[in-house]
Design an enzyme around this catalytic site. Structure first.
Site, PDB file in Angstrom:
ATOM      1  N   TYR A  23       0.791  -1.274  -0.043  1.00 57.66           N
ATOM      2  CA  TYR A  23       0.021   0.014  -0.029  1.00 57.66           C
ATOM      3  C   TYR A  23       0.732   1.402   0.172  1.00 57.66           C
ATOM      4  O   TYR A  23       0.646   2.448  -0.695  1.00 57.66           O
ATOM      5  CB  TYR A  23      -0.901  -0.069   1.218  1.00 57.66           C
ATOM      6  CG  TYR A  23      -1.904   0.957   1.368  1.00 57.66           C
ATOM      7  CD1 TYR A  23      -2.989   1.170   0.484  1.00 57.66           C
ATOM      8  CD2 TYR A  23      -2.072   2.110   2.192  1.00 57.66           C
ATOM      9  CE1 TYR A  23      -3.825   2.211   0.666  1.00 57.66           C
ATOM     10  CE2 TYR A  23      -2.791   3.119   2.507  1.00 57.66           C
ATOM     11  CZ  TYR A  23      -3.948   2.947   1.720  1.00 57.66           C
ATOM     12  OH  TYR A  23      -4.893   3.933   1.817  1.00 57.66           O
ATOM     13  N   LYS A  82       0.748   4.154  -2.885  1.00 56.38           N
ATOM     14  CA  LYS A  82       0.206   5.490  -2.667  1.00 56.38           C
ATOM     15  C   LYS A  82       1.488   6.351  -3.013  1.00 56.38           C
ATOM     16  O   LYS A  82       1.242   7.484  -3.391  1.00 56.38           O
ATOM     17  CB  LYS A  82      -0.293   5.561  -1.230  1.00 56.38           C
ATOM     18  CG  LYS A  82      -1.631   4.885  -1.042  1.00 56.38           C
ATOM     19  CD  LYS A  82      -2.820   5.239  -1.986  1.00 56.38           C
ATOM     20  CE  LYS A  82      -3.968   4.798  -1.773  1.00 56.38           C
ATOM     21  NZ  LYS A  82      -5.235   5.498  -2.877  1.00 56.38           N
TER      22      LYS A  82
END
Length: 307
Positions: A155, A159
């Site tokens: 993640y 991001k």
């Protein structure tokens, strides 16, 4: 500020933050293409927008493949006649520590968040450029991508990559009048609902009560609706000069994240050999913090199951 006559796509907008973005864009006048992988969830989202007087249509498909990006843009143009706004929000989580993370854990998250953002923005930007539309690209980042977070290798990579792409797209799309920005939300979601630290805030949100000021002000932690206004603003003509930025929002707080800049610069004649670094590095090295750190919860906001 009005989005009357504008058409928007919001990926991952069946529920949570994405639904709040879609609803606010519609409230400001935009027609919206809703996207989710679940047909009923997508239909329910369209229904809420229609019930409030807005216009919406659903595309049920997983974000990531180019075919989905093409379907989203085609649906916007075929249904509403054009495309002005893209909000890339779709995402999944596969949290685990590095040594337990499988290839599939990594690839799934990268595929939806990073590849999905890329394919959707490529398709939307191509349409906007070819039709001379000064469009708006709003990509959703995360504090994890800015600072890292335990158990979120995949993640964090996705991001952080999204913010890097946004800064690049701001340069590439400037001549066409298309802006690209990243929004870094901090809000009560399915993910934060499992974190004991936020329990009191999540409880208040679920009851429809105002969140305690400690969360809204001190932490900048609020509801999905608190984030939606920034998304709608960046999608508007009022934000025509805002591009390449990573802007954080949550609760009562708004932040502009800095672009990475050197914090210390040092020189050594002839270059930095291992020996030179061994002798001098500690004298000027300034360690940068990693991860998020939170202040102690006030006593009345603690939800310690052992108490």
């Amino acid at each position: 500020m009005s989005l009357d006559g504008k058409v928007a796509i919001v990926t991952g907008s069946g529920r949570g933050l994405g639904l709040a973005y879609a609803q606010e864009l519609a409230r400001q006048g935009a027609a919206v293409v809703v996207n989710d992988v679940d047909e009923q969830t997508a239909a329910d989202a369209v229904a809420t927008i229609s019930a409030a007087g807005g216009s919406a249509v659903a595309v049920v498909a997983p974000v990531g493949p180019t075919a989905t990006a093409q379907q989203l843009v085609r649906t916007a143009v075929d249904t509403f006649g054009r495309l002005d706004i893209l909000v890339t929000n779709a995402g999944v989580l596969r949290d685990t520590v590095l040594w337990k993370m499988s290839d599939d854990d990594f690839d799934t998250v990268i595929g939806v968040h990073l590849r999905g953002t890329f394919t959707c923005v490529r398709e939307a930007a191509t349409y906007m450029r070819e039709n001379e539309i000064a469009g708006r690209i709003v990509c959703i980042g995360s504090p994890t991508g800015q600072r890292g977070n335990f158990g979120q290798t995949n993640y964090a990579a996705a991001k952080a990559g999204i913010v890097g792409m946004v800064r690049t797209w701001a340069l590439e799309l400037k001549r066409a009048g298309i802006t690209a920005n990243a929004v870094i939300p901090v809000a009560a979601t399915a993910m934060t609902a499992t974190v004991p630290y936020f329990a009191a805030a999540v409880e208040a949100d679920e009851k429809g009560e105002p969140m305690p000021a400690f969360f809204r002000h001190d932490l900048g932690f609020g509801t999905s609706d608190d984030v939606a206004g920034l998304v709608a603003y960046l999608a508007s003509d009022a934000a025509a000069d805002v591009t390449g930025q990573a802007i954080g929002i949550g609760g009562d707080r708004l932040q502009v994240w800095s672009h990475p800049e050197p914090v210390v610069t040092a020189y050594h004649d002839g270059g930095w050999s291992t020996e030179a670094l061994d002798a001098e590095f500690a004298g000027f090295f300034e360690a940068q913090s990693v991860g998020e750190s939170f202040p102690p919860l006030p006593e009345d906001l603690r939800r310690d199951p052992q108490r």
